[in-house]
Design a protein around this motif. Structure first.
Motif, PDB file in Angstrom:
ATOM      1  N   CYS A  29      -1.065   7.567  -0.964  1.00  0.00           N
ATOM      2  CA  CYS A  29      -2.636   7.961  -1.004  1.00  0.00           C
ATOM      3  C   CYS A  29      -3.166   7.151  -0.564  1.00  0.00           C
ATOM      4  O   CYS A  29      -4.380   6.524  -0.783  1.00  0.00           O
ATOM      5  CB  CYS A  29      -2.607   7.872  -2.234  1.00  0.00           C
ATOM      6  N   ARG A  30      -2.218   5.518   0.006  1.00  0.00           N
ATOM      7  CA  ARG A  30      -3.432   4.201   0.241  1.00  0.00           C
ATOM      8  C   ARG A  30      -3.515   3.274  -1.022  1.00  0.00           C
ATOM      9  O   ARG A  30      -4.521   2.932  -0.521  1.00  0.00           O
ATOM     10  CB  ARG A  30      -4.233   4.723   1.471  1.00  0.00           C
ATOM     11  N   ARG A  31      -3.364   3.344  -2.079  1.00  0.00           N
ATOM     12  CA  ARG A  31      -3.237   2.428  -3.244  1.00  0.00           C
ATOM     13  C   ARG A  31      -3.082   1.074  -2.934  1.00  0.00           C
ATOM     14  O   ARG A  31      -2.062   1.728  -2.445  1.00  0.00           O
ATOM     15  CB  ARG A  31      -2.909   3.245  -4.316  1.00  0.00           C
ATOM     16  N   LEU A  32      -3.480   0.065  -3.671  1.00  0.00           N
ATOM     17  CA  LEU A  32      -2.923  -1.209  -3.043  1.00  0.00           C
ATOM     18  C   LEU A  32      -2.147  -1.038  -4.934  1.00  0.00           C
ATOM     19  O   LEU A  32      -2.893  -0.530  -5.678  1.00  0.00           O
ATOM     20  CB  LEU A  32      -4.179  -1.758  -3.060  1.00  0.00           C
ATOM     21  N   CYS A  44       4.249   3.603  -6.316  1.00  0.00           N
ATOM     22  CA  CYS A  44       2.762   4.300  -6.607  1.00  0.00           C
ATOM     23  C   CYS A  44       2.730   4.619  -7.869  1.00  0.00           C
ATOM     24  O   CYS A  44       3.395   6.092  -8.175  1.00  0.00           O
ATOM     25  CB  CYS A  44       2.101   5.066  -5.861  1.00  0.00           C
ATOM     26  N   ARG A  77       0.654  -1.122   0.021  1.00  0.00           N
ATOM     27  CA  ARG A  77      -0.261   0.169   0.202  1.00  0.00           C
ATOM     28  C   ARG A  77       1.091   0.964   0.209  1.00  0.00           C
ATOM     29  O   ARG A  77       1.979   1.551   0.931  1.00  0.00           O
ATOM     30  CB  ARG A  77      -0.629  -0.528   1.148  1.00  0.00           C
ATOM     31  N   CYS A  78       0.783   2.004  -0.581  1.00  0.00           N
ATOM     32  CA  CYS A  78       1.119   3.319  -0.729  1.00  0.00           C
ATOM     33  C   CYS A  78       0.850   4.252   0.557  1.00  0.00           C
ATOM     34  O   CYS A  78      -0.267   4.363   1.088  1.00  0.00           O
ATOM     35  CB  CYS A  78       0.731   4.187  -2.161  1.00  0.00           C
ATOM     36  N   ALA A  79       2.058   4.704   0.964  1.00  0.00           N
ATOM     37  CA  ALA A  79       1.618   5.179   2.793  1.00  0.00           C
ATOM     38  C   ALA A  79       1.038   6.607   2.438  1.00  0.00           C
ATOM     39  O   ALA A  79       0.648   6.911   3.299  1.00  0.00           O
ATOM     40  CB  ALA A  79       2.807   5.535   3.418  1.00  0.00           C
ATOM     41  N   ASP A 133       4.264   0.809   2.051  1.00  0.00           N
ATOM     42  CA  ASP A 133       3.698  -0.135   3.908  1.00  0.00           C
ATOM     43  C   ASP A 133       3.164  -1.237   3.017  1.00  0.00           C
ATOM     44  O   ASP A 133       2.775  -1.062   1.552  1.00  0.00           O
ATOM     45  CB  ASP A 133       2.518   0.532   5.070  1.00  0.00           C
ATOM     46  N   SER A 134       2.266  -2.346   4.161  1.00  0.00           N
ATOM     47  CA  SER A 134       1.332  -3.207   3.500  1.00  0.00           C
ATOM     48  C   SER A 134       0.222  -3.256   4.266  1.00  0.00           C
ATOM     49  O   SER A 134       0.303  -3.001   5.325  1.00  0.00           O
ATOM     50  CB  SER A 134       2.277  -4.418   2.760  1.00  0.00           C
ATOM     51  N   ILE A 135      -0.566  -3.924   4.434  1.00  0.00           N
ATOM     52  CA  ILE A 135      -1.915  -3.948   4.270  1.00  0.00           C
ATOM     53  C   ILE A 135      -2.260  -5.730   4.786  1.00  0.00           C
ATOM     54  O   ILE A 135      -1.220  -6.906   3.591  1.00  0.00           O
ATOM     55  CB  ILE A 135      -3.211  -4.240   4.300  1.00  0.00           C
ATOM     56  N   GLU A 147      -9.971  -6.150  -0.868  1.00  0.00           N
ATOM     57  CA  GLU A 147      -9.487  -5.194  -0.592  1.00  0.00           C
ATOM     58  C   GLU A 147      -9.426  -3.801  -2.111  1.00  0.00           C
ATOM     59  O   GLU A 147      -9.344  -3.161  -2.489  1.00  0.00           O
ATOM     60  CB  GLU A 147      -8.286  -5.362   0.167  1.00  0.00           C
TER      61      GLU A 147
END
Ligand code: ZN
Length: 137
Positions: free
Chosen positions: A37-40, A48, A33-35, A57-59, A94
């Motif tokens: 914009c939170r795009r996966l 990104c 995940r982009c820290a 980061d990651s989920i 997700e």
């Protein structure tokens, strides 16, 4: 026929995808995940594509998804894989997709939109792969 005679090919591990393979070793499906914009995104990459951010980061994904597309690989057979080899493009709940082996279903029974869930195959003690199985199986 050739199962067990050939070593399973290993992935190319990089600084960008190390977390993904480490997650699988712990039977977790981690998605980058982009820290900013939170795009996966999957597969992991250094940048990104949405905002060009470099911090990632990651989920942990739930492991639930649906078959977005699939292909049945039949030729040429490459050991150690079993054939026909059913390869799916799974859309995770997700909101990103990943390529994976589909198990527990015959090629003629796969349907687009079929609910599937992740399971983990410990190929070797330190090497785990994800694969997906119909949610009802
Ligand atoms: Zn971004």
């Amino acid at each position: 026929m050739t199962e067990g005679r050939w070593p399973h090919p290993r992935p190319g591990i990089t600084r960008d995808n190390q977390f993904f393979w480490d997650g699988l070793a712990q039977e977790k499906l981690l998605i980058q995940r982009c820290a900013a914009c939170r795009r996966l995104q999957h597969p992991p990459a250094p940048m990104c594509p949405g905002c060009h951010g470099l911090e990632m980061d990651s989920i942990e994904a739930s492991g639930r998804g649906v078959v977005h597309s699939f292909v049945v690989a039949e030729h040429p057979p490459i050991p150690p894989f079993a054939y026909p080899n059913l390869i799916g493009l799974v859309e995770l709940e997700e909101g990103t997709r990943l390529v994976t082996q589909l198990v527990g279903v015959e090629p003629e029974d796969v349907r687009i939109g079929m609910p599937v869930h992740v399971e983990f195959e410990r190929v070797e003690p330190d090497y785990v792969l994800h694969r997906f199985r119909p949610a009802s199986a």
